[in-house]
Design a protein around this motif. Structure first.
Motif: not given
Lengths: 354, 527
Positions: B49, B220, B224, B228-234, B236, B475-476
């Motif tokens: 990435r 990207q 951003y 995405q990493q914070m919301t998509g992965r278990a 951090n 949001l978070l």
């Protein structure tokens, strides 16, 4: 806006009243912080939901209307909510968790967040494959990964399998969900279990190159892009297409139920489900909600409003949908989605999906 | 007078030090968490990435910088050096885009320039039905939206510099036989350089920390990706690594600007100060200038705002104006008010100490507060999240966490107006009050606080406005059932429900408008 003021010092009188206002403002704010946490109503259910708000809120509102139990809803990403629940531990205000993916529910179960529910009324109406082995979570509605096509750009029969989407012929013509979406992760897990890691990887590389920048956060955006002809095809859960068609019947959209050929993987299925959190003080009300969701009223709303396949066999799916008996789903148990997840995430990153 | 200082200092010093540590802790946590990540994670990110994200972020930042430089300086030049009908109106109108959050502008342009949108239809009527415009969901779209939204930073700073430089410099150059054009490039522009650089630095920081616009335009960038990493992965870890890169990048921009400003510092020499005469314009030139300004203001404010009004009046949008909607308004106002109040309360001791006792300790504390500049929304959210999980987990999921993230992120904005307003009060006034027999506390209440009141209010308003627009951290970290206007805009706009997103978006814009007058009053300067 990083600027500063230069106020003239001369001729200013102290305005005491301003300070009084400030003081009370601050005081009001402080009490506001304390109140919401301490005044958690006894009879209120708090639901964390990983589903799009417009798909779940009407059903919850119907429950409130019927029973008088108010519901606090937090809509967010499923994984984000799981992280949040883990962090909150037994202090979590949540009573129930609703997700768009069985794998996430299974992960919540293995993390010890859930409380099993063995209720005869629920077990009777929801078939065993759509529940956790210990009834920690209950499936509510079924959805399938389908290929949505723009009929002016794709001929019938031109595409029959997900693997066709990796064909360089479709370069720049494919829209896919973002790598952080749970249903993409679940779908890839099923493919890995069905055809093996190597073939899945080749497929994902092709898909990545074909999609380019057409990577979307929301399924509704993919359907929109296909309907407008911005792309020829996309991968989405089936109900987004039917919802779009219900609103705009003339949209040039067609659905391909993929991989139905002899020896094919079969259609990839997932369920949206619900679970009760371990530390809820409102277990009774939570069970009441679950009974409502699996009962006829709730299931009918999932079928009619959301265009999903109800899991309660006595409730019929919307007549516009492809008949559930006419296609074959992939033979991967939902509970396996959890253990398949981590290697799937690694594969996704290795390939470099966005 | 030493008495005054000693008495005031010690409790303040402790408060300031504690505040500084509290402000630095989240940054330290993110850094530690990124550095302690396994090398495998670093390697994975570097090979997949990071190259793309870094390139995208830097590319976007530099193209926006170049375009805002042009737009900002040219508009500032026009309104300060020419006299034409409606000049004063344009002077105000050019600031209006600042009231428009980038994600609102992004979603409006998503519709306007999008596939099959009105502008493309117009284009197809001219160029044939098979031609397509470049999609706004791309580098170009992101550049356009960010430029239109941030050029007022450069405009404002350049304008006030142009109003403040002494015209005699130019006249001397002219009398030495230099042409008008040469005088511009050899005298005026170099004099403006520090202000322009400060404006560009603001733009750069704004662009790298933006989340809303790039996510709606699917471009990207690092910020951003952190989200995405914070919301998509278990876990951090990956988010921390990307955050660290982002912090380094922002820090690099900030230090470059400081260095730039330090190198080229110009002073007003003794002698009489005169403002330049504005060149009167006949109607042909007036027409050209007006058209130019109208296009810019139209694209960045008038057209989006009228679309928002039109959408808000549609039946489906009006149907959303129920009790729930008033709840969102209250949540927004309450949260932002709380954050602004907390920011002012926390910022005051820091700024006071730094201006009254400028030793290394208090100045260091003040600098620590500016850390928020390099903590974009998702990063501040991540930092606060990790911090609270480790130290005070019982507060997680409450409004406190969100307010802390806001304060962390927006304190620099507040300090920028608190600090100078304190510096401008001479300590003599306080000392005089003390010699006249007032106690330390009385002096504060009756002399210092009334004098800094304007800076105080400005700081509060600015932080309030930033907080009400804030998106990723909200949001978070938002508590259950606590959606704000910004969250509603994002939820609806990200599913392309343009009309449903319009009422909350319009409200954010309207709330922001009155505060812009603060920015326009002539006494505002670079911080």
């Amino acid at each position: 806006m990083w600027y500063c003021s230069k106020c003239s010092a001369a001729g200013r009188q102290p305005h005491r009243r301003v300070w009084v206002v400030w003081f009370f403002l601050a005081l009001g704010c402080l009490t506001g912080v304390v109140l919401p946490s301490s005044a958690a109503a006894a009879e209120k259910l708090t639901v964390y939901s990983g589903r799009a708000e417009r798909l779940i809120k009407p059903v919850l509102d119907a429950f409130t209307a019927k029973t008088g139990i108010p519901i606090d809803l937090l809509s967010s990403g499923t994984t984000e909510l799981l992280n949040r629940l883990k962090a909150e531990g037994d202090r979590s205000p949540a009573d129930l968790l609703i997700t768009n993916d069985a794998g996430s529910l299974e992960l919540a179960r293995t993390a010890g967040l859930l409380r099993p529910i063995d209720v005869e009324d629920v077990n009777r109406v929801i078939p065993a494959p759509f529940r956790a082995p210990d009834n920690s979570w209950i499936g509510l509605s079924g959805r399938f990964w389908i290929i949505v096509c723009n009929t002016t750009m794709v001929q019938p029969g031109q595409v029959t399998s997900l693997f066709d989407l990796a064909d360089p012929h479709w370069k720049g013509k494919i829209a896919i969900p973002s790598a952080s979406s749970e249903y993409l992760q679940a779908g890839i897990s099923v493919l890995r279990a069905g055809v093996g890691d190597e073939r899945t990887k080749q497929f994902l590389i092709g898909l990545r190159d074909n999609a380019g920048t057409q990577v979307y956060q929301k399924s509704s955006q993919i359907v929109e892009a296909v309907a407008k002809g911005q792309v020829a095809m996309g991968i989405v859960n089936h109900y987004y297409v039917y919802r779009h068609l219900a609103a705009q019947p003339s949209a040039p959209l067609a659905i391909v139920m993929p991989d139905q050929q002899e020896g094919g993987v079969g259609a990839i299925m997932n369920v949206a489900g619900v679970a009760v959190l371990k530390h809820t003080p409102h277990f009774e009300q939570a069970i009441q909600l679950i009974k409502f969701l699996v009962g006829e009223t709730g299931q009918k709303m999932f079928a009619d409003l959301d265009k999903e396949y109800p899991l309660n066999p006595t409730v019929k799916a919307d007549s516009a949908l492809i008949d559930r008996q006419s296609f074959r789903p992939a033979a991967i148990p939902l509970t396996k989605l959890a253990e398949l997840r981590e290697p799937t995430l690694q594969l996704i990153e290795q390939v470099g999906l966005r | 007078m030493t008495v005054v200082r000693n008495h005031c200092a010690s409790p303040f010093q402790i408060i300031a030090l504690a505040t500084a540590l509290f402000l630095l802790a989240p940054l330290a946590y993110v850094t530690a968490s990124a550095l302690s990540a396994e090398t495998a994670v670093w390697h994975r990110l570097w090979t997949t990435r990071i190259p793309e994200l870094l390139t995208n972020t830097i590319l976007l930042a530099s193209s926006v910088a170049v375009l805002t430089l042009f737009l900002g300086v040219s508009t500032a030049w026009i309104v300060t050096r020419f006299d034409f009908l409606g000049r004063q109106m344009w002077e105000v109108a050019l600031v209006l885009p600042l009231a428009m959050p980038t994600y609102v502008l992004a979603y409006v342009y998503n519709y306007l320039l999008g596939f099959g949108g009105p502008i493309e239809q117009l284009w197809q009527a001219i160029a044939g039905s098979d031609s397509h415009l470049v999609s706004p969901q791309s580098f170009w779209g992101a550049t356009l939206v960010m430029t239109l939204d941030t050029f007022p930073f450069v405009y404002l700073l350049t304008r006030s510099a142009l109003l403040n430089i002494n015209v005699s410099f130019e006249e001397v150059a002219r009398s030495c036989g230099v042409s008008n054009r040469q005088a511009l490039f050899r005298v005026t522009i170099p004099l403006l350089r520090p202000s322009i650089a400060a404006g560009i630095a603001l733009v750069l920081l704004y662009v790298v920390s933006d989340f809303g616009a790039v996510s709606l335009l699917r471009y990207q960038t690092l910020t951003y990706a952190v989200f995405q990493q914070m919301t998509g992965r278990a876990d951090n870890t990956a988010a921390s690594i990307l955050s660290l890169l982002l912090v380094i990048l922002a820090l690099a921009f900030l230090l470059t600007e400081r260095w730039f400003r330090h190198r080229s510092r110009f002073y007003q020499t003794a002698g009489r100060y005169r403002t330049p005469n504005r060149i009167p314009c006949a109607w042909p030139r007036t027409l050209v200038l007006t058209t130019y300004l109208a296009v810019i203001v139209g694209a960045s404010f008038a057209v989006p705002a009228s679309l928002l009004i039109q959408w808000s009046l549609s039946p489906e949008a009006l149907a959303t104006l129920d009790n729930r909607f008033w709840g969102f308004i209250w949540n927004s106002a309450f949260l932002s008010g709380l954050a602004a109040t907390a920011g002012v309360v926390i910022g005051l001791p820091l700024a006071y100490l730094a201006s009254r006792q400028p030793n290394w300790l208090s100045l260091g504390c003040l600098q620590a507060a500016y850390a928020g500049y390099v903590l974009p929304g998702p990063v501040a959210a991540l930092a606060v999240l990790v911090l609270f999980l480790h130290t005070m987990p019982f507060l997680y999921g409450t409004i406190v966490v969100l307010v802390v993230a806001y304060v962390l992120h927006f304190l620099p904005v507040g300090l920028q107006s608190l600090e100078p307003s304190l510096q401008q009060i001479t300590p003599n006034l306080e000392e005089a009050a003390r010699t006249l027999g007032l106690s330390v506390r009385e002096t504060w209440r009756r002399v210092t606080l009334p004098l800094i009141r304007n800076g105080f209010i400005a700081a509060w308003v600015l932080m309030f406005l930033q907080a009400i627009k804030e998106l990723p951290a909200t949001l978070l970290l938002r508590p259950v059932g606590f959606d704000t206007l910004a969250v509603r805009v994002w939820l609806e706009a990200s599913e392309e429900y343009f009309r449903l997103a319009a009422p909350p978006a319009l409200l954010i814009v309207v709330v922001g408008l009155p505060a812009l007058t603060l920015l326009l009053s002539r006494n505002w300067r670079v911080g």
